[in-house]
Design an enzyme around this catalytic site. Structure first.
Site, short mmCIF file in Angstrom:
data_model
loop_
_atom_site.label_atom_id
_atom_site.label_comp_id
_atom_site.label_asym_id
_atom_site.label_seq_id
_atom_site.Cartn_x
_atom_site.Cartn_y
_atom_site.Cartn_z
N ASP A 205 0.84 -1.20 0.00
CA ASP A 205 0.00 0.00 0.00
C ASP A 205 0.88 1.25 0.00
OD1 ASP A 205 -2.15 -1.71 0.27
OD2 ASP A 205 -2.20 -1.52 2.47
N1 URA Z 1 -1.07 -6.03 3.88
C1 URA Z 1 -1.59 -4.77 3.91
O1 URA Z 1 -2.62 -4.54 4.51
N2 URA Z 1 -0.94 -3.79 3.24
C2 URA Z 1 0.23 -3.99 2.60
O2 URA Z 1 0.79 -3.04 2.04
C3 URA Z 1 0.77 -5.28 2.58
C4 URA Z 1 0.09 -6.28 3.23
#
Ligand code: URA
Length: 224
Positions: A81
């Protein structure tokens, strides 16, 4: 170029775009021999407010950090993310990245997770058990795969008011926002997320925003 007969394979004019060619074929365009560039493999320490997509949207793509030729011909093997930091693998080898991200390959990914609510000594064993047994995430059919959770002990915690506990979580799948949704499912909230390891490839002391080529041994871990 094919139509106009400029392309030759082993000396013969090639006009069929669907023609299969192999590494040891000699391919020329207008008499100039082409050399195939081997696949490329990189590890990058992603910073916040960058995205794991080839398109720059609100935030810049992590590919902007790689000062290599034609960086946007590469793709990211397993997205993070925008607000997540840490280990990102980047390549142009689709088969290799499939081995990293395909749920069938069950490749472990380890995250350091900072959480809003405290995980007390009393709650910890039950939480570990819930993550091992699998959690029901909203909008998903089955339970999550067994995940291993280790609490970072109090003494190791950096004094920071914004979170009350820190854990290392290892999962072998990569559903959308998986780590955040897993902690939401047990009534907690992720306030910081950082990927430290994918399979046996570790981020180590690579500084934020820095990258390096993977070693032959690291590449071999996901070769098929
Ligand atoms: N899980 C998440 O919630 N976000 C990420 O960036 C990676 C794994």
């Amino acid at each position: 170029m094919l139509k106009s007969g400029e392309v030759r394979v082993n000396g013969d004019v090639a006009k069929n775009a669907a023609m299969q060619v192999h590494e040891n074929n000699i391919i020329t365009i207008d008499g100039q021999q082409l050399t195939a560039r081997g696949s490329r493999y990189f590890i990058l320490h992603k910073v916040v407010d960058s995205i794991c997509s080839n398109v720059d949207e609100v935030y810049p793509s992590v590919l902007n950090f790689l000062d290599v030729d034609k960086a946007f011909d590469l793709h990211i093997a397993g997205r993070l993310d925008a607000d997540t930091t840490g280990l990102v693998l980047i390549t142009d080898d689709g088969r290799w990245s499939h081995n990293v991200i395909s749920p069938k390959k069950e490749c472990p990914k380890t995250y350091r997770v900072w959480l809003r609510n405290e995980i007390t000594d009393e709650k910890l064993p039950e939480l570990i058990e819930q993550f091992t047994q699998g959690l029901q995430l909203q909008g998903e059919d089955g339970l999550t795969r067994p995940a291993s959770l280790v609490r970072v002990e109090e003494d190791d915690l950096i004094d920071d008011e914004s979170y009350r506990s820190e854990v290392l979580l290892t999962i072998t799948e990569g559903k959308y926002h998986q780590v955040k949704r897993m902690f939401a499912a047990v009534g907690n909230r992720v306030v910081g997320l950082h990927r430290e390891q994918i399979g046996n490839i570790v981020l180590g002391d690579l500084a934020p925003g820095e990258w390096r080529e993977l070693t032959m041994d690291e590449i071999a871990l996901f070769a098929s």
